[in-house]
Design an enzyme around this catalytic site. Structure first.
Site, PDB file in Angstrom:
ATOM      1  N   CYS A 114       0.788  -1.230   0.000  1.00 27.39           N
ATOM      2  CA  CYS A 114       0.000   0.000   0.000  1.00 27.39           C
ATOM      3  C   CYS A 114       0.825   1.288   0.000  1.00 27.39           C
ATOM      4  CB  CYS A 114      -1.008   0.000   1.146  1.00 27.39           C
ATOM      5  SG  CYS A 114      -0.378  -0.505   2.739  1.00 27.39           S
ATOM      6  N   ARG A 131       7.025 -11.307   5.157  1.00 28.24           N
ATOM      7  CA  ARG A 131       6.668 -11.093   6.558  1.00 28.24           C
ATOM      8  C   ARG A 131       7.389 -12.113   7.421  1.00 28.24           C
ATOM      9  NH1 ARG A 131       0.168  -9.975   5.562  1.00 28.24           N
ATOM     10  NH2 ARG A 131       0.512  -8.181   4.189  1.00 28.24           N
ATOM     11  N   GLN A 162       0.550 -11.069  -2.986  1.00 27.22           N
ATOM     12  CA  GLN A 162      -0.815 -10.619  -2.721  1.00 27.22           C
ATOM     13  C   GLN A 162      -1.458 -10.081  -4.000  1.00 27.22           C
ATOM     14  OE1 GLN A 162      -0.353  -7.733   0.525  1.00 27.22           O
ATOM     15  NE2 GLN A 162      -1.385  -9.205   1.843  1.00 27.22           N
ATOM     16  N   ASP A 166      -3.254  -7.482  -4.609  1.00 28.70           N
ATOM     17  CA  ASP A 166      -3.513  -6.300  -3.800  1.00 28.70           C
ATOM     18  C   ASP A 166      -4.108  -5.190  -4.646  1.00 28.70           C
ATOM     19  OD1 ASP A 166      -3.430  -5.459  -1.228  1.00 28.70           O
ATOM     20  OD2 ASP A 166      -1.265  -5.138  -1.139  1.00 28.70           O
ATOM     21  N   HIS A 214      -5.795  -1.099  -4.310  1.00 26.37           N
ATOM     22  CA  HIS A 214      -6.092   0.078  -3.501  1.00 26.37           C
ATOM     23  C   HIS A 214      -6.937   1.024  -4.332  1.00 26.37           C
ATOM     24  CE1 HIS A 214      -2.534  -1.670  -1.515  1.00 26.37           C
ATOM     25  NE2 HIS A 214      -3.221  -1.354  -0.450  1.00 26.37           N
ATOM     26  N   LYS A 243     -11.933  -3.172   9.046  1.00 22.70           N
ATOM     27  CA  LYS A 243     -12.005  -3.986   7.830  1.00 22.70           C
ATOM     28  C   LYS A 243     -13.177  -4.956   7.885  1.00 22.70           C
ATOM     29  CE  LYS A 243      -9.025  -7.838   9.270  1.00 22.70           C
ATOM     30  NZ  LYS A 243      -7.787  -8.591   9.015  1.00 22.70           N
ATOM     31  N   HIS A 276      -8.355  -0.462   1.033  1.00 22.87           N
ATOM     32  CA  HIS A 276      -7.421  -1.559   0.803  1.00 22.87           C
ATOM     33  C   HIS A 276      -8.239  -2.818   0.508  1.00 22.87           C
ATOM     34  CE1 HIS A 276      -4.010   0.486   3.107  1.00 22.87           C
ATOM     35  NE2 HIS A 276      -5.070   1.183   3.492  1.00 22.87           N
TER      36      HIS A 276
END
Length: 689
Positions: A372, A401, A419, A421, A423, A504, A550
């Site tokens: 992000c 991670r 991911q 991902d 946004h 979330k 997100h």
């Protein structure tokens, strides 16, 4: 304690317990069941607390009976069974010191300080002793201890219990499982009493509640042992943990054990090896998988279909590096709130003079745990107009991670992942429509991959780990709740489960075994646009902050791959399967015929191979069936003569003598429709040419 015959098959929804009368007596008077899966094991008082059936209120009180086959009822049975286990351990291992024994999902555990690890033979002996205790119908009796001093005197031989007693004065240091021991406002011990003499046989520090007698534990099994640090800290002594499971009936236990056996058969780690999909080489490191050619095909098809759907939904594709200066994560807040989940910094770029003195200081670089912040920089790279919003940026971004080694698990908990991902940057007025549209998009795409049983979870602020004002959090949480409720799906609260920057919604999906997996997440973020100074030009010419959403759809490609592998037990739908068709000639003279069939299938973009090995036909069929190939095409003399092939499916069913053109059409149509069912002779349609 004698058991009166049940008069009702279902517990009453509410029962009034007269002042001075036990809940158990009131239930008997009301005819509530006390045997079988719906036997009432405890009651819930008006404040929502679970109470023993021996509880007698001081005033008339309406209570809710809690049946053995409810979630709360099972938890009580399991905690009571943990006490029986602890009693059995101290019977057979008198030197054993007691840790804690809480109920957990589908079972319970108890920790012990013993001289050596427990063996499989020990578990068998303990099960035998537990059955004797249960048969003895010992009564669970709650007793309030007058003071901490009195508790310390009674528990002088139990050092771990003494520590919990001392912790009672500081409730902030006591976790959920420890609360099962020390309780809330008072210290209590549960004694196990002989049903005839009333003599105390054994006891344990515990808040309760418990079933009335051990006879209310109808079915249990000890599962395994493991080492566990006291109170979860490596600074503390290592204890021996015994895991078990307990259920309201022998049938429920049997169903659970069969479910576990099926889950083991479906374990993606085992299937990954058997089907040659992926591996975890020691040379690379824990939680860092490599995908083999077959696994690579499945992953590529998953990603390609996702890309196509994102393009159709108006997303724009971006890419960002795997590593960045630490200052980026200082701005985003990750170094303040997420540092423990990140790999350590790499200090680079320092310049030294000839004498080794620092001429230019270096700086810390980090592997990215999130995509992000990079997308924020893309948004900020030039001026933005309200006409561009909502701006939907999408990336298959690799992140890293630092999961602890004990947490890493196959593909479902890794250290390096990709991911999917996205946004979305939008105006305040666009938020609600965008959230609802996002949720529909997410659920539809998950359904395309064969998951269709969902509920939603709303994660709200962790009061100890957040940025931003109360007003912003309240507004964001309300917006997510409205979108979730509009979906019509069940919404379950998750207090304190949000990321530091915003609340979330997570989509919880059930697989073929009924297990729940967290899939997609949608997070509303008013804080990061502020931290990065993101702006757009509004219609009136003013500068405004966008709202950021997100969204991770799979969560990670690796985890979703693992979930789908277990959901389908490795038998991927034909559109995802690494090998969609394998041709098996009965003899060498039939190979050319199948090669022509394969050529026609490849022209339709079907993945096809022909088994030219020296194995006998039946072994070839068995080998490729074990490899979960959806379509096996057999060809012998009659098939060649008729210009046909015969189908053999995963379930062993067969369709014979299908003309080649019709076979090719039927396979390509099945794949093009992205059918998620496994083809069989019953559901596979071969249309007339």
């Amino acid at each position: 304690m004698s058991q009166p015959s049940p008069v009702s098959a279902v517990p009453a929804s509410r029962v009034v317990v007269p002042a001075g009368t036990t809940a158990g007596q009131a239930l008997r008077d009301a005819g509530a069941p006390n045997r079988g899966p719906q036997a009432v094991v405890v009651v819930r008082d008006p404040q929502g607390r679970l109470r023993d059936l021996s509880w007698a209120p001081e005033v008339d009180t309406e209570v809710e009976p809690v049946a053995a086959d409810s979630e709360d009822g099972r938890a009580v049975i399991r905690h009571s069974c943990a006490h029986v286990l602890a009693q059995a351990v101290q019977d057979l291992f008198p030197e054993a010191k007691l840790g804690i024994g809480p109920p957990v999902k589908d079972g319970f555990y108890y920790d012990f300080d013993v001289d050596r690890p427990f063996t499989p033979e020990d578990l068998q002996a303990l099960e035998k002793r537990m059955k004797q205790i249960i048969k003895g119908a010992q009564r669970f009796s709650r007793r309030v201890v007058d003071s901490v001093k009195a508790a310390r005197e009674e528990l002088a031989a139990e050092p771990y219990k003494l520590e919990l007693v001392d912790l009672k004065s500081d409730a902030a240091d006591v976790d959920t499982s420890e609360v099962m021991e020390v309780g809330g406002g008072e210290l209590t011990i549960y004694d196990n009493l002989d049903p005839r003499s009333g003599e105390r046989i054994w006891g344990d520090l515990c808040r309760g509640p418990h079933v009335p007698t051990t006879k209310y534990i109808p079915a249990f099994k000890l599962m395994r042992t493991a080492a566990a640090y006291w109170r979860g800290s490596e600074k503390n002594p290592q204890l021996q943990r015994i895991y078990g499971t307990a259920w309201e009936s022998a049938e429920a236990l049997e169903n659970h054990l069969e479910l576990l056996a099926e889950a083991e058969r479906r374990d993606h780690r085992r299937l990954g090896t058997e089907l040659d999909l992926f591996s975890f080489p020691d040379e690379i490191g824990s939680g860092l998988p490599v995908f083999h050619p077959k696994g690579g095909i499945v992953r590529r098809v998953m990603e390609d279909y996702s890309r196509r759907r994102h393009e159709e939904a108006g997303y724009e594709f971006v890419y960002s590096p795997h590593i960045t200066k630490g200052s980026l994560f200082e701005t985003s807040g990750h170094l303040d709130w997420y540092r423990e989940g990140m790999f350590p910094a790499m200090h680079l770029d320092a310049e030294l003079d000839e004498e080794g003195n620092v001429r230019k200081p270096g700086q810390d670089y980090y592997l990215k745990p999130m995509n992000c912040p990079f997308h924020n920089l893309i948004f900020r790279s030039r001026g933005r107009s309200y006409r561009e919003l909502p701006l939907r940026l999408f990336e298959f971004g690799s992140v890293y991670r630092y999961e602890k080694s004990g947490v890493v698990h196959g593909l479902t908990r890794v250290r390096g992942m990709t991911q999917d991902d996205a946004h979305i940057y939008c105006t305040q007025e666009q938020v609600q429509d965008e959230l609802k549209s996002l949720l529909t998009f997410v659920l539809d795409l998950l359904r395309d991959y064969g998951l269709d049983d969902f509920y939603l979870e709303l994660s709200t602020r962790n009061e100890e780990k957040y940025v931003g004002s109360d007003e912003v959090w309240e507004s964001a949480t309300a917006a997510l709740r409205e979108a979730a409720e509009a979906s019509g799906l069940q919404l379950v609260p998750d207090p304190g489960g949000a990321a530091f920057y915003g609340p979330k919604i997570s989509v919880q999906a059930k697989d073929a075994l009924g297990r729940t997996w967290q899939m997609s997440t949608i997070q509303l973020d008013f804080n990061m646009p502020e931290r990065f100074g993101l702006e757009y030009t509004a219609a009136d010419g003013s500068r405004k902050r966008p709202v950021k959403i997100h969204r991770a759809l799979f969560g990670s490609i690796e985890r979703f791959f693992g979930v789908l592998t277990e959901h389908y037990a490795g038998a991927f739908p034909a559109w995802l399967a690494p090998e969609q068709v394998v041709g098996i000639p009965i003899a060498d003279e039939h190979v050319e015929h199948l090669q022509q069939v394969a050529k026609a299938l490849r022209a339709r973009r079907i993945r096809v191979d022909i088994d030219l090995s020296d194995d006998r036909m039946q072994k070839k069929i068995r080998n490729h069936t074990m490899q979960k190939v959806p379509f096996l095409l057999l060809a012998g003399g009659k098939d060649v003569e008729a210009g046909a092939v015969s189908f053999r499916f995963r379930d062993g069913s067969q369709l014979n003598g299908v003309p080649v053109d019709r076979a090719v059409d039927a396979i390509s149509q099945w794949v093009r429709r992205r059918e998620n069912a496994s083809p069989t002779a019953k559901n596979f349609r071969v249309e007339e040419s």
